[in-house]
Design an enzyme around this catalytic site. Sequence first.
Site, PDB file in Angstrom:
ATOM      1  N   ASP A  76      47.972 -13.739   8.959  1.00  0.00           N
ATOM      2  CA  ASP A  76      46.844 -14.629   9.220  1.00  0.00           C
ATOM      3  C   ASP A  76      45.653 -14.235   8.348  1.00  0.00           C
ATOM      4  O   ASP A  76      45.054 -15.062   7.645  1.00  0.00           O
ATOM      5  CB  ASP A  76      46.484 -14.529  10.717  1.00  0.00           C
ATOM      6  CG  ASP A  76      45.574 -15.639  11.176  1.00  0.00           C
ATOM      7  OD1 ASP A  76      45.237 -16.514  10.364  1.00  0.00           O
ATOM      8  OD2 ASP A  76      45.191 -15.629  12.370  1.00  0.00           O
ATOM      9  N   ASP A 112      45.774  -1.545   3.738  1.00  0.00           N
ATOM     10  CA  ASP A 112      44.431  -1.351   3.177  1.00  0.00           C
ATOM     11  C   ASP A 112      44.492  -1.263   1.654  1.00  0.00           C
ATOM     12  O   ASP A 112      43.705  -1.889   0.945  1.00  0.00           O
ATOM     13  CB  ASP A 112      43.697  -0.146   3.796  1.00  0.00           C
ATOM     14  CG  ASP A 112      44.591   0.865   4.491  1.00  0.00           C
ATOM     15  OD1 ASP A 112      45.801   0.664   4.496  1.00  0.00           O
ATOM     16  OD2 ASP A 112      44.055   1.859   5.014  1.00  0.00           O
ATOM     17  N   LYS A 129      51.258  -1.166   8.319  1.00  0.00           N
ATOM     18  CA  LYS A 129      50.436  -0.034   8.755  1.00  0.00           C
ATOM     19  C   LYS A 129      51.350   0.896   9.554  1.00  0.00           C
ATOM     20  O   LYS A 129      51.005   1.360  10.652  1.00  0.00           O
ATOM     21  CB  LYS A 129      49.277  -0.587   9.604  1.00  0.00           C
ATOM     22  CG  LYS A 129      48.085   0.320   9.729  1.00  0.00           C
ATOM     23  CD  LYS A 129      47.243   0.389   8.476  1.00  0.00           C
ATOM     24  CE  LYS A 129      46.351   1.594   8.547  1.00  0.00           C
ATOM     25  NZ  LYS A 129      45.557   1.857   7.378  1.00  0.00           N
ATOM     26  N   TYR A 143      49.793 -11.421  18.335  1.00  0.00           N
ATOM     27  CA  TYR A 143      49.549 -12.802  18.759  1.00  0.00           C
ATOM     28  C   TYR A 143      50.487 -13.221  19.891  1.00  0.00           C
ATOM     29  O   TYR A 143      50.571 -14.395  20.217  1.00  0.00           O
ATOM     30  CB  TYR A 143      49.683 -13.763  17.583  1.00  0.00           C
ATOM     31  CG  TYR A 143      48.539 -13.681  16.587  1.00  0.00           C
ATOM     32  CD1 TYR A 143      47.730 -12.557  16.514  1.00  0.00           C
ATOM     33  CD2 TYR A 143      48.274 -14.726  15.728  1.00  0.00           C
ATOM     34  CE1 TYR A 143      46.688 -12.461  15.611  1.00  0.00           C
ATOM     35  CE2 TYR A 143      47.229 -14.650  14.814  1.00  0.00           C
ATOM     36  CZ  TYR A 143      46.441 -13.514  14.764  1.00  0.00           C
ATOM     37  OH  TYR A 143      45.416 -13.442  13.856  1.00  0.00           O
TER      38      TYR A 143
END
Length: 335
Positions: free
Chosen positions: A229, A205, A171, A124
């Site tokens: 988010d 995940d 991740k 972002y």
Amino acid sequence: MSQTVCLLPGDGIGPEVTGAARRVIDAAGADLQWIELDAGAGALERTGHLLPPATLDAIARHCVALKGPLTTPIGTGFASVNVQLRKTFDLYAAVRPVRSMPGIRTRFENVEIVVIRENTEGLYSGIEHEIVPGVVESLKIATRKGCERIARFAFNYAKERGRKKVTVFHKANIMKMSDGLFIECARRVHEEMGEGIEYQELIIDNGCMQLVQNPGQFDVLLLENLYGDVISDLCAGLVGGLGVVPGANFGDSCAIFEAVHGSAPTIAGQNIANPLAVIMSGVMMLRHLGLREPARRIKDAYNAVLTDGRAEELTRDIGGSAGTTEFAEAIIRRL
Ligand code: NAI
């Protein structure tokens, strides 16, 4: 002595839900002076500025705001005003408490999660460009300073509130450098100040799957910007939707309180949006200002309305038939 707070009604359903929140907060006896300020797509039309200088000046002066959602066009158009606001005031920590609510039936009854999202970095950062025609690049920024301060914020938050566990979703198996730095900092801060608090890392995940299967296992979630988010909305879905999840954006000197939800343009102007998420954000703001008594009264009042479960007092998203104003009035009657 009365305290001054900024009110940004925002776009879409913003004026309806912030208006309802203001009425509830005033009715609870909180001695506040409100300064109403323009921002967002509406402000652009009215003043030629997404964030008019008077709005920025007032927030800088008073350092506390209750904010409605702001519309950001998809794909093209202006950059996110929310991102600009968070960067301008260095509001690096978004806090979103997600709780099972009385009277709102969902798959789970034991959700008590706080999402803590890094609010100024990651994907972002808004640094995007076309390298050659047909190839674009969006940069994911992670700094040691940014990763460390959000980790410190999360462990401090957990300590102050007697929380038992902090989980990082990441991740770092793929983004070895950026997410790698995020978890390296979280580990170090845990070692430094996380005594008595369990620390867990999950690849995101797997984390998502576990969240929807068994959310009761999670306590504080510490996430970089994009994951925070997305996971905030996922968590909202566990407890009744976006109408019931509040939020706050904290920096070292300013705080802006706002719901997790957006401007919901398809239901704007119809008196059907749920004002509770903004009312709950207002309760967080009152606590931040040290106004514990009106905060407690409002919380007791909306819990009473939810527990009573009368369709004519609840908005449609949580199973009722009431409008935004009727829901707010029902809360005011219980104060
Ligand atoms: P959204 O959160 O506005 O709406 C998602 C879904 O939830 C819609 O079905 C909407 O009707 C429903 N919903 C949202 N708030 C509700 C409420 N209080 N009561 C009842 N139903 C509610 O997300 P969407 O549609 O993705 O985004 C719309 C606009 O909002 C976009 O321009 C987006 O950029 C902006 N946005 C702004 C945010 C902010 O200012 N903090 C946060 C998220 C989105």
